[in-house]
Write an enzyme that holds these catalytic residues in place. Sequence first.
Site, mmCIF file in Angstrom:
data_model
loop_
_atom_site.group_PDB
_atom_site.id
_atom_site.type_symbol
_atom_site.label_atom_id
_atom_site.label_comp_id
_atom_site.label_asym_id
_atom_site.label_seq_id
_atom_site.Cartn_x
_atom_site.Cartn_y
_atom_site.Cartn_z
ATOM 1 N N ASP A 126 26.621 16.474 30.119
ATOM 2 C CA ASP A 126 26.714 15.687 31.542
ATOM 3 C C ASP A 126 27.620 16.368 32.437
ATOM 4 O OD1 ASP A 126 27.550 13.808 33.334
ATOM 5 O OD2 ASP A 126 26.313 12.259 32.381
ATOM 6 N N CYS A 129 30.887 14.251 32.986
ATOM 7 C CA CYS A 129 31.489 13.910 31.681
ATOM 8 C C CYS A 129 33.087 14.711 31.550
ATOM 9 C CB CYS A 129 30.688 14.035 30.371
ATOM 10 S SG CYS A 129 31.527 14.617 28.783
ATOM 11 N N CYS A 132 33.021 17.126 28.591
ATOM 12 C CA CYS A 132 32.038 18.344 28.716
ATOM 13 C C CYS A 132 32.610 19.284 29.868
ATOM 14 C CB CYS A 132 30.839 17.748 29.323
ATOM 15 S SG CYS A 132 29.881 16.501 28.428
ATOM 16 N N ARG A 156 24.178 10.706 31.243
ATOM 17 C CA ARG A 156 24.591 9.542 30.340
ATOM 18 C C ARG A 156 24.335 8.357 30.982
ATOM 19 N NH1 ARG A 156 30.690 10.070 29.622
ATOM 20 N NH2 ARG A 156 30.404 10.573 31.785
#
Length: 241
Positions: A126, A129, A132, A156
């Site tokens: 994502d 994120c 991430c 998400r």
Amino acid sequence: MKNWIKYQALGLSLVLSTTVGASTQSDSLDLVKAKIQNTLGMQISAIADSPVDGLLQLETDKGLFYSSDDGKFLLQARVYNLDEGMRNETEVTLSKMRLAGIEEFKDSTIEYKAKNEKYVVTVFTDINCGYCRKLHNEMDQFNARGITVRYLAYPREGLASVTAKNMMSVWCAADKPKALTNAKNGGTVKNLSCDSKVAQQFAFGQKVGVNGTPNIILPDGSLIPGYQPPAALEQALKETM
């Protein structure tokens, strides 16, 4: 002649019995499928016998489930085989599903290829994120260890979110790796439209047990939920070889 006729009649009876039995079983599975789909709204893509007698195994858009053979009871569980060293039969099935999905989406990932490639992992990501972004910022370290990273999209907040729309634009960019790096660094995402496969990748993630990001699929189909430092991921990969 009489014996020949007798044997022919017996053979025909067996064929008819087998055909009727298969048809009855198919009708029964169709009833279970319809009952669960109509009651819960989930879509069943495959239904078959499970490793446990009396239970059916259901591949759905919301994950792997089990049900009684009449569809009365539904279970979301892990099935362990004690006779095979506590083998996780549920995970065995999910691993196969993940590998099949990776093959399906092999042409729609965003790849950061290692120069001296030893391993390939597929990561659900994502752009907003935090972990991430941390993983992505260490891409040079992953690549230096021979780890090629291929990204699949998993917004998400859902497909109706701004994040999902931005990820669709990233997946439509001419230089996808550059566009993804820019987005993860908080840059402006140019609005683009194409058949990005983001929605299909998101649905695939839900089907195989992804409920957050990053989630990392290893070459054997096993799933590591959450961020992994480069050294830890390399060790995990060595253990699967």
